[in-house]
Write a protein that holds these residues in place. Structure first.
Motif: not given
Length: 209
Positions: A42-56
């Motif tokens: 879920a946290l990875a999905e949130a990072a994708f939605q925030g367009e932060d590829a490195d964090l995702a």
């Protein structure tokens, strides 16, 4: 989260921090590790939605780590196999390893709701490149969602699907009860698309409406 309800990302981050200690616990708790993997997905999905590829990508690795730890405790950890499939699909789209993860997920929990939905999304994207077993699993997943009154979810996927995928979904919906056909058609039409189903009145058939 398992019911698809909204959640606060900050709270999920706190849950992740609290559960992370289980990775170093000498007691093998596959359920807690599986929960950790779900939270990290879920946290990875949130990072994708925030367009932060490195964090995702970092969060995908952490979700993968927790899922593998859960499976090492219990090879029948359905959600863990599903998360491994999800991570593999995001990173490499379609590989033999992805197909293995999907089979493991299905065999360990064919009707476990959260995993079934995730598998359906991946299998639908791969259709029609599926083998007979995978196609049967996809059909079972779509049928289950329709039977459980989740035609809206199927309708939403129909809108974003490619022509061959749409035909696959349409054939399944065509055999569903009238109420479910109409509900799916409403969702699809509200999304700007249309579908031809035997128990749904065609658009424009009664212009005075």
């Amino acid at each position: 989260m398992m019911a698809g309800e909204p959640y606060d990302p900050a709270t999920i981050s706190a849950v992740d921090a609290a559960l992370s200690a289980i990775l170093s616990d000498p007691v093998c708790d596959h359920q807690a590790l599986q929960d950790l993997a779900v939270v990290r997905a879920a946290l990875a999905e949130a990072a994708f939605q925030g367009e932060d590829a490195d964090l995702a990508d970092k969060r995908l690795t952490k979700a993968q780590e927790a899922a593998k730890a859960s499976i090492s405790c219990s090879p029948t950890s359905t959600r863990a196999w599903t998360i491994l499939a999800w991570v593999e699909h995001i990173r490499n789209e379609d590989t033999p390893l992805l197909r293995t993860y999907l089979r493991k997920s299905h065999s360990s929990g064919p009707l476990e709701g959260w995993s079934l939905v995730r598998r359906m999304e991946i299998l639908l994207e791969l259709y029609p490149k599926l083998d007979d077993e995978e196609t049967a699993n996809l059909k079972q997943a779509v049928n289950w969602l329709v039977t459980m009154g989740m035609s809206e979810f199927v309708g939403e996927h129909y809108i974003s699907a490619k022509p061959e995928q749409r035909l696959f979904i349409r054939d399944i919906l065509a055999a569903a009860p009238e109420r479910m056909q109409k509900r799916a058609a409403d969702i699809i039409r509200n999304g700007g698309e249309d579908i031809d189903l035997p128990m749904v009145e065609a658009l424009g058939s009664r212009p005075w409406k």
